[in-house]
Design a protein around this motif. Structure first.
Motif, PDB file in Angstrom:
ATOM      1  N   ASN A  98      10.119 -12.979   2.533  1.00 11.38           N
ATOM      2  CA  ASN A  98       8.784 -13.251   1.986  1.00 11.38           C
ATOM      3  C   ASN A  98       7.713 -12.315   2.544  1.00 11.38           C
ATOM      4  OD1 ASN A  98       9.572 -15.297   0.300  1.00 11.38           O
ATOM      5  ND2 ASN A  98       9.289 -16.881   1.855  1.00 11.38           N
ATOM      6  N   ASP A  99       8.003 -11.650   3.642  1.00 16.00           N
ATOM      7  CA  ASP A  99       6.983 -10.817   4.291  1.00 16.00           C
ATOM      8  C   ASP A  99       7.068  -9.355   3.885  1.00 16.00           C
ATOM      9  OD1 ASP A  99       6.019 -13.008   5.867  1.00 16.00           O
ATOM     10  OD2 ASP A  99       7.872 -12.822   7.032  1.00 16.00           O
ATOM     11  N   CYS A 100       8.280  -8.890   3.573  1.00 17.99           N
ATOM     12  CA  CYS A 100       8.425  -7.469   3.225  1.00 17.99           C
ATOM     13  C   CYS A 100       9.730  -7.244   2.471  1.00 17.99           C
ATOM     14  CB  CYS A 100       8.372  -6.589   4.472  1.00 17.99           C
ATOM     15  SG  CYS A 100       9.695  -6.879   5.636  1.00 17.99           S
ATOM     16  N   SER A 101       9.802  -6.083   1.835  1.00 18.90           N
ATOM     17  CA  SER A 101      11.074  -5.661   1.257  1.00 18.90           C
ATOM     18  C   SER A 101      11.287  -4.194   1.623  1.00 18.90           C
ATOM     19  CB  SER A 101      11.080  -5.838  -0.266  1.00 18.90           C
ATOM     20  OG  SER A 101      10.208  -4.905  -0.863  1.00 18.90           O
ATOM     21  N   ILE A 102      12.557  -3.804   1.617  1.00 19.19           N
ATOM     22  CA  ILE A 102      12.921  -2.442   2.016  1.00 19.19           C
ATOM     23  C   ILE A 102      13.755  -1.848   0.887  1.00 19.19           C
ATOM     24  CG2 ILE A 102      14.161  -1.065   3.729  1.00 19.19           C
ATOM     25  CD1 ILE A 102      13.663  -3.479   5.685  1.00 19.19           C
ATOM     26  N   SER A 103      13.291  -0.705   0.366  1.00 22.79           N
ATOM     27  CA  SER A 103      13.960  -0.084  -0.779  1.00 22.79           C
ATOM     28  C   SER A 103      14.237   1.381  -0.501  1.00 22.79           C
ATOM     29  CB  SER A 103      13.061  -0.108  -2.021  1.00 22.79           C
ATOM     30  OG  SER A 103      12.493  -1.348  -2.232  1.00 22.79           O
ATOM     31  N   ILE A 104      15.178   1.912  -1.262  1.00 23.25           N
ATOM     32  CA  ILE A 104      15.309   3.358  -1.349  1.00 23.25           C
ATOM     33  C   ILE A 104      14.907   3.766  -2.755  1.00 23.25           C
ATOM     34  CG2 ILE A 104      17.029   3.756   0.449  1.00 23.25           C
ATOM     35  CD1 ILE A 104      19.127   3.679  -1.823  1.00 23.25           C
ATOM     36  N   CYS A 105      14.489   5.012  -2.900  1.00 23.73           N
ATOM     37  CA  CYS A 105      14.017   5.473  -4.206  1.00 23.73           C
ATOM     38  C   CYS A 105      14.206   6.986  -4.289  1.00 23.73           C
ATOM     39  CB  CYS A 105      12.539   5.099  -4.347  1.00 23.73           C
ATOM     40  SG  CYS A 105      11.793   5.587  -5.909  1.00 23.73           S
ATOM     41  N   SER A 106      15.056   7.405  -5.211  1.00 27.47           N
ATOM     42  CA  SER A 106      15.246   8.837  -5.464  1.00 27.47           C
ATOM     43  C   SER A 106      15.155   9.072  -6.961  1.00 27.47           C
ATOM     44  CB  SER A 106      16.605   9.313  -4.927  1.00 27.47           C
ATOM     45  OG  SER A 106      16.602   9.353  -3.532  1.00 27.47           O
ATOM     46  N   PRO A 107      13.956   9.161  -7.506  1.00 29.25           N
ATOM     47  CA  PRO A 107      13.819   9.338  -8.956  1.00 29.25           C
ATOM     48  C   PRO A 107      14.166  10.754  -9.393  1.00 29.25           C
ATOM     49  CG  PRO A 107      11.648   9.283  -7.919  1.00 29.25           C
ATOM     50  CD  PRO A 107      12.655   9.059  -6.827  1.00 29.25           C
ATOM     51  N   SER A 108      14.702  10.870 -10.624  1.00 26.86           N
ATOM     52  CA  SER A 108      14.994  12.214 -11.140  1.00 26.86           C
ATOM     53  C   SER A 108      13.714  12.866 -11.655  1.00 26.86           C
ATOM     54  CB  SER A 108      16.046  12.150 -12.249  1.00 26.86           C
ATOM     55  OG  SER A 108      15.614  11.283 -13.275  1.00 26.86           O
ATOM     56  N   GLN A 109      12.774  12.054 -12.158  1.00 30.07           N
ATOM     57  CA  GLN A 109      11.507  12.618 -12.648  1.00 30.07           C
ATOM     58  C   GLN A 109      10.565  12.866 -11.482  1.00 30.07           C
ATOM     59  OE1 GLN A 109      10.072   9.756 -15.494  1.00 30.07           O
ATOM     60  NE2 GLN A 109      11.714  10.208 -16.959  1.00 30.07           N
ATOM     61  N   ARG A 110       9.903  14.008 -11.514  1.00 32.86           N
ATOM     62  CA  ARG A 110       9.016  14.372 -10.404  1.00 32.86           C
ATOM     63  C   ARG A 110       7.558  13.976 -10.656  1.00 32.86           C
ATOM     64  NH1 ARG A 110      13.153  14.381  -8.335  1.00 32.86           N
ATOM     65  NH2 ARG A 110      14.108  15.971  -7.013  1.00 32.86           N
ATOM     66  N   LYS A 111       7.231  13.781 -11.934  1.00 36.91           N
ATOM     67  CA  LYS A 111       5.834  13.435 -12.259  1.00 36.91           C
ATOM     68  C   LYS A 111       5.796  12.100 -12.993  1.00 36.91           C
ATOM     69  CE  LYS A 111       3.637  17.964 -12.443  1.00 36.91           C
ATOM     70  NZ  LYS A 111       4.680  18.769 -11.812  1.00 36.91           N
ATOM     71  N   MET A 112       4.764  11.314 -12.743  1.00 40.66           N
ATOM     72  CA  MET A 112       4.581  10.031 -13.425  1.00 40.66           C
ATOM     73  C   MET A 112       3.565  10.234 -14.547  1.00 40.66           C
ATOM     74  SD  MET A 112       4.273   7.841  -9.883  1.00 40.66           S
ATOM     75  CE  MET A 112       3.849   6.247 -10.568  1.00 40.66           C
ATOM     76  N   ASP A 113       3.894   9.722 -15.758  1.00 41.03           N
ATOM     77  CA  ASP A 113       2.956   9.868 -16.870  1.00 41.03           C
ATOM     78  C   ASP A 113       2.132   8.590 -17.063  1.00 41.03           C
ATOM     79  OD1 ASP A 113       4.874   8.242 -17.851  1.00 41.03           O
ATOM     80  OD2 ASP A 113       5.491   9.544 -19.514  1.00 41.03           O
ATOM     81  N   TYR A 114       2.040   7.798 -16.021  1.00 39.91           N
ATOM     82  CA  TYR A 114       1.243   6.572 -16.033  1.00 39.91           C
ATOM     83  C   TYR A 114       0.753   6.356 -14.596  1.00 39.91           C
ATOM     84  CZ  TYR A 114       5.420   4.769 -13.797  1.00 39.91           C
ATOM     85  OH  TYR A 114       6.455   4.604 -12.930  1.00 39.91           O
ATOM     86  N   PHE A 115      -0.146   5.406 -14.429  1.00 35.14           N
ATOM     87  CA  PHE A 115      -0.566   5.013 -13.089  1.00 35.14           C
ATOM     88  C   PHE A 115       0.102   3.689 -12.724  1.00 35.14           C
ATOM     89  CE2 PHE A 115      -3.899   7.942 -14.265  1.00 35.14           C
ATOM     90  CZ  PHE A 115      -4.192   8.593 -13.077  1.00 35.14           C
ATOM     91  N   TYR A 116       0.157   3.415 -11.446  1.00 29.57           N
ATOM     92  CA  TYR A 116       0.803   2.204 -10.945  1.00 29.57           C
ATOM     93  C   TYR A 116      -0.145   1.510  -9.983  1.00 29.57           C
ATOM     94  CZ  TYR A 116       4.000  -0.465  -7.877  1.00 29.57           C
ATOM     95  OH  TYR A 116       4.597  -1.435  -7.121  1.00 29.57           O
ATOM     96  N   LYS A 117      -0.116   0.192 -10.028  1.00 28.40           N
ATOM     97  CA  LYS A 117      -0.904  -0.584  -9.058  1.00 28.40           C
ATOM     98  C   LYS A 117      -0.048  -1.740  -8.572  1.00 28.40           C
ATOM     99  CE  LYS A 117      -4.605  -3.212 -10.404  1.00 28.40           C
ATOM    100  NZ  LYS A 117      -6.044  -3.489 -10.617  1.00 28.40           N
ATOM    101  N   ASN A 118       0.137  -1.837  -7.290  1.00 25.89           N
ATOM    102  CA  ASN A 118       0.816  -2.987  -6.720  1.00 25.89           C
ATOM    103  C   ASN A 118      -0.252  -4.011  -6.368  1.00 25.89           C
ATOM    104  OD1 ASN A 118       2.228  -4.883  -5.191  1.00 25.89           O
ATOM    105  ND2 ASN A 118       3.668  -3.332  -4.439  1.00 25.89           N
ATOM    106  N   ALA A 119      -0.287  -5.087  -7.130  1.00 21.98           N
ATOM    107  CA  ALA A 119      -1.365  -6.063  -6.959  1.00 21.98           C
ATOM    108  C   ALA A 119      -1.029  -7.117  -5.920  1.00 21.98           C
ATOM    109  CB  ALA A 119      -1.647  -6.735  -8.302  1.00 21.98           C
ATOM    110  N   GLU A 120       0.187  -7.061  -5.370  1.00 20.73           N
ATOM    111  CA  GLU A 120       0.574  -8.132  -4.448  1.00 20.73           C
ATOM    112  C   GLU A 120       1.068  -7.620  -3.104  1.00 20.73           C
ATOM    113  OE1 GLU A 120       3.588 -10.261  -6.471  1.00 20.73           O
ATOM    114  OE2 GLU A 120       4.854  -8.498  -6.755  1.00 20.73           O
ATOM    115  N   GLY A 121       1.136  -6.317  -2.929  1.00 24.59           N
ATOM    116  CA  GLY A 121       1.643  -5.838  -1.650  1.00 24.59           C
ATOM    117  C   GLY A 121       1.138  -4.456  -1.299  1.00 24.59           C
ATOM    118  N   ASP A 122       0.926  -4.240   0.010  1.00 22.36           N
ATOM    119  CA  ASP A 122       0.702  -2.877   0.493  1.00 22.36           C
ATOM    120  C   ASP A 122       2.047  -2.150   0.450  1.00 22.36           C
ATOM    121  OD1 ASP A 122      -1.732  -4.035   1.188  1.00 22.36           O
ATOM    122  OD2 ASP A 122      -1.868  -2.962   3.094  1.00 22.36           O
ATOM    123  N   GLU A 123       2.012  -0.850   0.329  1.00 24.94           N
ATOM    124  CA  GLU A 123       3.253  -0.089   0.329  1.00 24.94           C
ATOM    125  C   GLU A 123       3.204   0.984   1.418  1.00 24.94           C
ATOM    126  OE1 GLU A 123       3.959   1.355  -3.641  1.00 24.94           O
ATOM    127  OE2 GLU A 123       4.440  -0.666  -4.371  1.00 24.94           O
TER     128      GLU A 123
END
Ligand SMILES: [Fe+2]
Length: 396
Positions: A98-123
């Protein structure tokens, strides 16, 4: 955190501040903990409340495993190349509570064509491999390998990564991510004995004011969904901001290790704090210099915490079978310690080049279904000479 200001702001808050056409800029207060946490004041060209379209939410989340039995755990992610196409779809959550999560992330795309907002957690995004720019209303921030990029909740952002390998470790926090309280004085300044100081904390430098009109998609993460919101103006429409709340980068290579004559306990490596967990950095350092010192750590019974290590670089002298990109989870309730032979081997060693990120949680972490493909089934027996079989009974 400390005070920063970019662009144009009025000399007095909550007063008239006009655009060249005579209309008012739209003031927005962003606070971290009600009206008692840190905050910033943003000056928009357009009202941040004006939405063009609210689209259907898309499920976005992960399932914690049930019935995962108590055991020492090694997740070896060293062989992954790509975990998905996009910055959000590529996130694989491996451990969560409930306090945190731990992820890995290796996307193939280098650029995002949208914006993102995490409304429930610091990252906290640790850039294991890669470099690029974090683009947010606070300005552009260059990021590079070894950076912890700390993004407070509600900050709208996107990344533009450069070509080349890209490997991110992402810690999502239900509470604000803060510098370590015992390293701050009563007014919040980092103290002389802190392993880093304000000069090491890099704020967004280049404020880009985009007043163009068009369609701008923001994917908002909240409560197991991504909520797509469409706006007819850019979220980068700020002419100025000031305050203490902004995204920043801190390089693990700027963490100054604290060493001693005998083995120093893990709190000397602490880098950040959140509610019910800590983040620590193990960095290249001189080993203990008492003439009879044992540089390898002692066996340790962690009765009130789960301890996760992410191995980033170097040789881990107390562990065998660990690779670049491995995670170990040493859960509360079991002692853990150096692998056989590593204690004697460590004696006389002068220094280590190891680099690792540790996340210790005070409540148990749960593996996710996505974590199973990385599970090293023999790890629970790895402290036993010749031991290579872990007898699993109806457990993943
Ligand atoms: Fe430990």
């Amino acid at each position: 955190m400390y005070y920063q200001q970019r662009g144009k702001i009025p000399s007095k808050r909550h007063t008239q501040f006009r655009q060249p056409d005579g209309s008012l800029y739209k003031e927005e207060l962003v606070t971290s903990k009600g009206f008692s946490g840190i905050y910033s004041i943003l000056y928009h060209t357009h009202p941040p409340t004006r939405v063009k379209e609210v689209m259907s939410p898309v499920q976005y989340g992960t399932k914690p495993l049930k019935d995962y039995t108590l055991r020492q755990t090694h997740l070896n992610t060293s062989n992954i190349k790509i975990t998905g196409e996009d910055f959000l779809s590529a996130r694989k959550v491996l451990l969560i509570n409930n306090d945190c999560s731990i992820s890995i992330c290796s996307p193939s795309q280098r650029k995002m064509d949208y914006f993102y907002k995490n409304a429930e957690g610091d990252e906290v995004i640790f850039i294991h491999d890669g470099s690029g720019v974090l683009i947010s209303p606070f300005g552009n921030l260059e990021v590079r390998q070894g950076d912890y990029v700390v993004i407070p909740r509600t900050v709208i952002y996107k990344f533009e990564f450069n070509d080349g390998p890209l490997r991110l470790l992402i810690i999502e926090s239900s509470s604000p991510v803060e510098t370590v309280k015992r390293y701050r004085n009563e007014l919040g300044q980092l103290l002389e004995h802190a392993p880093y100081c304000e000069r090491d904390i890099r704020s967004p430098q280049e404020l880009v004011t985009d007043t163009s009109r068009g369609e701008f998609l923001i994917k908002i993460k909240k409560q197991g969904f991504l909520h797509p919101y469409l706006y007819d103006f850019s979220p980068l429409d700020l002419v100025g901001w000031d305050g203490f709340l902004w995204p920043y980068a801190f390089s693990i290579h700027d963490f100054e290790p604290i060493t001693g004559r005998i083995h120093q306990p893990p709190p000397v490596h602490q880098t950040f704090q959140g509610h019910n967990y800590v983040i620590c950095s193990f960095v290249p350092r001189l080993f203990d210099y008492h003439p009879l010192a044992i540089p390898a750590p002692y066996n340790h019974s962690n009765i009130d915490s789960d301890e996760v290590l992410y191995y980033a670089e170097g040789n881990f002298m107390s562990r065998k079978g660990i690779e670049r990109g491995s995670f170990t989870l040493h859960p509360g309730g079991l002692p853990h310690g150096p692998h056989p032979g590593t204690v004697e081997k460590s004696i006389g060693a002068k220094a280590t080049e190891e680099l690792a990120v540790m996340i210790d949680t005070f409540h148990p972490l749960h593996l996710t279904e996505d974590a199973l493909e990385f599970l090293d089934k023999n790890y629970p027996m790895s402290w036993t000479e010749g031991g290579d079989s872990f007898n699993e009974v109806n457990a993943p």
